[in-house]
Design a protein around this motif. Sequence first.
Motif, short mmCIF file in Angstrom:
data_model
loop_
_atom_site.label_atom_id
_atom_site.label_comp_id
_atom_site.label_asym_id
_atom_site.label_seq_id
_atom_site.Cartn_x
_atom_site.Cartn_y
_atom_site.Cartn_z
N LYS A 74 22.25 53.88 -7.47
CA LYS A 74 21.11 53.69 -6.81
C LYS A 74 19.87 54.19 -7.23
O LYS A 74 18.64 54.13 -6.94
N SER A 75 20.31 55.23 -8.18
CA SER A 75 19.06 55.90 -8.77
C SER A 75 17.87 54.95 -9.58
O SER A 75 18.52 54.13 -10.27
N ILE A 76 16.80 55.40 -9.55
CA ILE A 76 15.50 54.57 -10.06
C ILE A 76 15.39 54.92 -11.32
O ILE A 76 15.08 56.33 -11.58
N LYS A 77 15.41 54.33 -12.38
CA LYS A 77 15.21 55.12 -13.94
C LYS A 77 13.71 54.33 -14.48
O LYS A 77 13.82 53.32 -14.65
N ILE A 78 12.97 55.35 -14.45
CA ILE A 78 11.31 54.69 -15.06
C ILE A 78 11.25 55.58 -16.50
O ILE A 78 11.10 56.76 -16.43
N GLY A 79 10.73 54.93 -17.45
CA GLY A 79 10.36 55.23 -18.80
C GLY A 79 8.73 55.39 -18.46
O GLY A 79 8.04 54.66 -17.76
N LEU A 80 8.39 56.45 -19.33
CA LEU A 80 6.80 56.48 -19.40
C LEU A 80 6.47 56.31 -20.96
O LEU A 80 7.08 57.13 -21.84
N SER A 81 5.52 55.47 -21.10
CA SER A 81 5.06 55.11 -22.50
C SER A 81 3.42 55.07 -22.76
O SER A 81 3.07 54.41 -21.88
N PHE A 82 2.82 55.21 -23.91
CA PHE A 82 1.55 55.06 -24.05
C PHE A 82 1.33 53.63 -24.52
O PHE A 82 0.22 53.26 -24.44
N TYR A 83 2.46 53.01 -24.93
CA TYR A 83 2.41 51.66 -25.67
C TYR A 83 3.16 50.64 -25.02
O TYR A 83 3.98 50.93 -24.27
N PRO A 84 2.60 49.39 -25.00
CA PRO A 84 3.49 48.36 -24.39
C PRO A 84 4.68 47.79 -25.27
O PRO A 84 4.97 48.68 -26.44
N PRO A 85 5.32 47.20 -24.73
CA PRO A 85 6.76 46.97 -25.19
C PRO A 85 6.88 46.20 -26.62
O PRO A 85 5.96 45.44 -26.57
#
Length: 188
Positions: A150-161
Amino acid sequence: MDKFKARKKYRQLRKKLSEQEILELSVKIANNCLNLDIWQYHNYHIFLSIKNKKEVDTNPIINILTGKNKQIIISKSNFKDYSLTNYILEDDVILELNEFGIPEPKNGNQIETESINVVFIPLLSFDNKGNRVGYGKGFYDRFLNKLSDKSIKIGLSFYPPENSIEGINNDDIKMDYCITPNKIFSFL
């Protein structure tokens, strides 16, 4: 693009960023975090930025978490087995840079990985499917494998995918979201 080329490309792009640009982009990312439906939880894990790698500055997100009275959790790296030990970030926790420039707790109260509700994840690159490319040691993949489903995993990026990243392993854990300065990407 394969993950090795992605690492190289985004390391080069980051090198060109000034401190002012990093701060401005990081504040935009933090403001975008406020648009996610994640604020009902208590335990939030966040990485402390490695300045010499020009990572997203997580201080604006830490300020939001503090303002919302959330429990903030940070990690200490074990370079023998590439694992992370988690600590509650409290006022009396002393931070010091390890030999790789990573700010880590010198003391503090440990917390079990399974009790973490939301994780903000560092990365170099990601794709439209929610795959992330980190530095290649697998610290976060091992850590993410131990989280509750149930943990929510959020990436942080300066750039689009990127459209797609080749060479992703079965051990690589996908993100639920990735936040950039201009957009929130959902992979749910």
